[in-house]
Write an enzyme that holds these catalytic residues in place. Structure first.
Site, PDB file in Angstrom:
ATOM      1  N   CYS A 204      41.670  43.791  37.806  1.00  0.00           N
ATOM      2  CA  CYS A 204      42.820  44.458  38.038  1.00  0.00           C
ATOM      3  C   CYS A 204      44.052  43.778  37.250  1.00  0.00           C
ATOM      4  CB  CYS A 204      43.291  45.708  39.841  1.00  0.00           C
ATOM      5  SG  CYS A 204      43.241  44.130  40.856  1.00  0.00           S
ATOM      6  N   THR A 231      39.436  36.828  37.444  1.00  0.00           N
ATOM      7  CA  THR A 231      40.098  35.973  36.315  1.00  0.00           C
ATOM      8  C   THR A 231      41.531  37.115  35.599  1.00  0.00           C
ATOM      9  OG1 THR A 231      38.522  37.376  35.225  1.00  0.00           O
ATOM     10  CG2 THR A 231      37.902  35.379  35.082  1.00  0.00           C
ATOM     11  N   ARG A 233      45.041  37.726  37.638  1.00  0.00           N
ATOM     12  CA  ARG A 233      46.266  37.652  38.100  1.00  0.00           C
ATOM     13  C   ARG A 233      46.268  36.667  39.034  1.00  0.00           C
ATOM     14  NH1 ARG A 233      46.308  37.627  33.145  1.00  0.00           N
ATOM     15  NH2 ARG A 233      48.684  38.461  32.253  1.00  0.00           N
ATOM     16  N   ASP A 257      40.669  31.714  37.674  1.00  0.00           N
ATOM     17  CA  ASP A 257      40.931  30.930  35.919  1.00  0.00           C
ATOM     18  C   ASP A 257      41.967  31.684  35.700  1.00  0.00           C
ATOM     19  OD1 ASP A 257      40.713  30.372  33.270  1.00  0.00           O
ATOM     20  OD2 ASP A 257      40.975  31.970  32.853  1.00  0.00           O
ATOM     21  N   GLU A 262      50.220  29.041  38.782  1.00  0.00           N
ATOM     22  CA  GLU A 262      50.410  28.792  38.186  1.00  0.00           C
ATOM     23  C   GLU A 262      50.884  28.270  37.409  1.00  0.00           C
ATOM     24  OE1 GLU A 262      47.311  31.419  37.023  1.00  0.00           O
ATOM     25  OE2 GLU A 262      48.917  31.288  34.946  1.00  0.00           O
ATOM     26  N   HIS A 294      43.467  29.192  32.999  1.00  0.00           N
ATOM     27  CA  HIS A 294      43.940  30.249  32.738  1.00  0.00           C
ATOM     28  C   HIS A 294      43.088  30.387  31.055  1.00  0.00           C
ATOM     29  CE1 HIS A 294      46.509  33.892  32.555  1.00  0.00           C
ATOM     30  NE2 HIS A 294      45.956  34.446  32.225  1.00  0.00           N
TER      31      HIS A 294
HETATM   32  P1  NAI Z   1      42.929  46.935  32.206  1.00  0.00           P
HETATM   33  O1  NAI Z   1      44.603  47.988  32.292  1.00  0.00           O
HETATM   34  O2  NAI Z   1      42.319  47.783  30.810  1.00  0.00           O
HETATM   35  O3  NAI Z   1      42.394  47.615  32.793  1.00  0.00           O
HETATM   36  C1  NAI Z   1      42.638  47.534  34.250  1.00  0.00           C
HETATM   37  C2  NAI Z   1      42.273  47.927  35.419  1.00  0.00           C
HETATM   38  O4  NAI Z   1      42.464  47.915  36.886  1.00  0.00           O
HETATM   39  C3  NAI Z   1      42.940  50.191  34.892  1.00  0.00           C
HETATM   40  O5  NAI Z   1      41.456  50.636  35.029  1.00  0.00           O
HETATM   41  C4  NAI Z   1      43.414  50.177  36.512  1.00  0.00           C
HETATM   42  O6  NAI Z   1      43.030  51.910  36.606  1.00  0.00           O
HETATM   43  C5  NAI Z   1      43.293  49.441  37.611  1.00  0.00           C
HETATM   44  N1  NAI Z   1      43.385  48.649  38.518  1.00  0.00           N
HETATM   45  C6  NAI Z   1      45.030  49.375  38.201  1.00  0.00           C
HETATM   46  N2  NAI Z   1      45.265  48.987  39.556  1.00  0.00           N
HETATM   47  C7  NAI Z   1      44.603  48.731  40.420  1.00  0.00           C
HETATM   48  C8  NAI Z   1      43.851  48.298  41.278  1.00  0.00           C
HETATM   49  N3  NAI Z   1      45.431  48.421  43.214  1.00  0.00           N
HETATM   50  N4  NAI Z   1      43.066  47.521  42.736  1.00  0.00           N
HETATM   51  C9  NAI Z   1      41.899  48.481  41.748  1.00  0.00           C
HETATM   52  N5  NAI Z   1      42.437  48.781  40.045  1.00  0.00           N
HETATM   53  C10 NAI Z   1      43.139  48.732  39.237  1.00  0.00           C
HETATM   54  O7  NAI Z   1      43.111  45.872  31.509  1.00  0.00           O
HETATM   55  P2  NAI Z   1      42.455  44.761  31.033  1.00  0.00           P
HETATM   56  O8  NAI Z   1      42.437  44.478  29.498  1.00  0.00           O
HETATM   57  O9  NAI Z   1      40.174  44.752  31.695  1.00  0.00           O
HETATM   58  O10 NAI Z   1      42.636  43.461  31.856  1.00  0.00           O
HETATM   59  C11 NAI Z   1      42.534  43.088  33.085  1.00  0.00           C
HETATM   60  C12 NAI Z   1      43.559  41.968  33.593  1.00  0.00           C
HETATM   61  O11 NAI Z   1      42.766  41.192  33.160  1.00  0.00           O
HETATM   62  C13 NAI Z   1      44.804  42.459  32.704  1.00  0.00           C
HETATM   63  O12 NAI Z   1      46.015  43.054  33.246  1.00  0.00           O
HETATM   64  C14 NAI Z   1      45.620  40.300  33.459  1.00  0.00           C
HETATM   65  O13 NAI Z   1      46.178  40.253  34.250  1.00  0.00           O
HETATM   66  C15 NAI Z   1      43.901  39.866  32.806  1.00  0.00           C
HETATM   67  N6  NAI Z   1      43.712  38.666  31.776  1.00  0.00           N
HETATM   68  C16 NAI Z   1      43.471  37.572  32.028  1.00  0.00           C
HETATM   69  C17 NAI Z   1      43.199  37.121  31.114  1.00  0.00           C
HETATM   70  C18 NAI Z   1      43.086  35.384  31.209  1.00  0.00           C
HETATM   71  O14 NAI Z   1      42.599  35.073  30.399  1.00  0.00           O
HETATM   72  N7  NAI Z   1      42.455  34.919  32.060  1.00  0.00           N
HETATM   73  C19 NAI Z   1      42.942  37.391  29.785  1.00  0.00           C
HETATM   74  C20 NAI Z   1      43.489  38.805  29.696  1.00  0.00           C
HETATM   75  C21 NAI Z   1      43.754  39.408  30.649  1.00  0.00           C
END
Ligand code: NAI
Length: 331
Positions: A204, A231, A233, A257, A262, A294
């Site tokens: 999320c 992975t 935040r 991750d 961080e 990360h």
């Molecule tokens: P996305 O926007 O497609 O999906 C996020 C989902 O989380 C949505 O379906 C939303 O409804 C849900 N959500 C929102 N608040 C929530 C809560 N309190 N409890 C449960 N679900 C909740 O985003 P995507 O692309 O899937 O990325 C998710 C997260 O991954 C990003 O926000 C980012 O923080 C993280 N990320 C980490 C990376 C890394 O290298 N470690 C790289 C890219 C993203």
């Protein structure tokens, strides 16, 4: 457009330089912070990454220095002060999806690294120690895997676990997703997910609602011995609660991750420096904690997509074309 690209690593430069484009990019290795923001003066566009500091002072300094657009080359925007964005009229664009597979596959890697004790096993073999005690893991097939957040990344992770590993996947998301439902994934309350899951993977975004989602109360509800992978935040997990959960054995393993604090650590070689973050030092001391810095996004395909989308976003802004990737304060 003249662009100041902050937090440049060699792989960023390579991926931007591999694309034919009309923008004029100056690559700065510095993180964008209150101390370095003066470097952006006079640049109409600034490109920043996940750990750049984009609070009100930096946003105001950018606007005062003539910057019109802040191009995030990442998906997460939790580090941007959108009140300041609104006050200054700065435009913000991002790259919402570069490779959901990159992150989901890394989460699977962390899950198995923790489950099968891979870092310890590899280190032991390198030392000539072929004893297997302490290295027993579990089959994932048939286990209950809880996915928190079934957006782009969570959905890929859920599919790999369900269709690849044969796990029973349950999920929690305020906005359930049809493709997960079609896969037979059951949506449950967060409490139910905590109580039932053998493995939990966090996908999320960091919001007020998800900040410290895994806190001491949540840890008390977890199935004893659960493996948790993060992975998303760092601050989705209350680090001290996780440390206490690991010490008590309630949490059986942790694959990270991302880490709550961080910012001052990740993305740099700090091997010559004294580690002063006691919580991070404590996490490193657990045999059943595996941490990467990360890097879940870091595949060649994702880097290529990040560069392409960022350049397209800048072209849209420059030519006055509506930019689908523009973030508004309400985002
Ligand atoms: P996305 O926007 O497609 O999906 C996020 C989902 O989380 C949505 O379906 C939303 O409804 C849900 N959500 C929102 N608040 C929530 C809560 N309190 N409890 C449960 N679900 C909740 O985003 P995507 O692309 O899937 O990325 C998710 C997260 O991954 C990003 O926000 C980012 O923080 C993280 N990320 C980490 C990376 C890394 O290298 N470690 C790289 C890219 C993203």
């Amino acid at each position: 457009m003249k662009v100041a690209l902050f937090s440049t690593k060699p792989y960023d430069r390579e991926s931007f330089e591999a694309i034919d484009h009309t923008h004029e990019i100056d690559f700065f290795p510095q993180r964008l912070t209150e101390e370095s923001v003066h470097l952006a003066r006079g640049y109409p566009a600034v490109c920043a990454f996940a750990n750049d500091v984009l609070g009100a002072p930096v946003i105001h300094a950018l606007a005062e220095g003539g910057t019109e657009v802040l191009a995030l080359r990442c998906a997460g925007c939790n580090h941007v002060d959108f009140d300041a964005v609104e006050e200054t009229g700065l435009r913000v664009v991002n790259v919402p999806a570069y490779s959901p597979n990159a992150v989901a596959e890394h989460a699977v890697g962390l899950m198995q690294a923790v489950n099968r004790h891979l870092p310890r096993a590899v280190a032991q073999v390198r030392m000539g120690n072929y004893a297997l005690h302490g290295l027993a893991g579990m089959d994932v097939i048939g286990k209950t895997v809880g996915v928190v957040g079934t957006g782009k990344i969570g959905t890929v992770f859920a599919r790999i676990l369900k269709q690849g590993f044969g796990a029973e996947v349950i999920a929690h998301d305020p906005y359930p997703n049809e493709s997960c439902r079609e896969m037979g994934i059951e949506y449950v309350s967060i409490e139910n997910l905590f109580e039932r899951s053998d493995i939990i993977s966090l996908h999320c975004p960091l919001t007020e609602a998800s900040h410290h989602l895994i806190d001491a109360d949540a840890v008390a509800r977890l199935k004893p011995g659960v493996l948790i992978v993060n992975t998303s935040r760092g601050a989705v997990i209350d680090t001290q609660a996780a440390i206490d959960g690991l010490k008590s054995g309630r949490i059986g393993g942790l694959g990270l991750d991302v880490y709550e604090h961080e910012g001052p650590l990740f993305f740099e070689d700090r091997s010559d420096e004294l580690l002063t973050d006691d919580q991070f030092a404590r996490l490193l001391a657990f045999q059943n904690v595996v941490i990467t810095g990360h890097q879940a996004f870091l595949t060649r395909e994702a880097l290529d997509q990040i560069a392409k989308q960022t350049l397209e976003n800048l072209t849209c802004i420059e030519t006055g074309t509506a930019c689908e990737r523009e973030l508004t304060p309400a985002t």
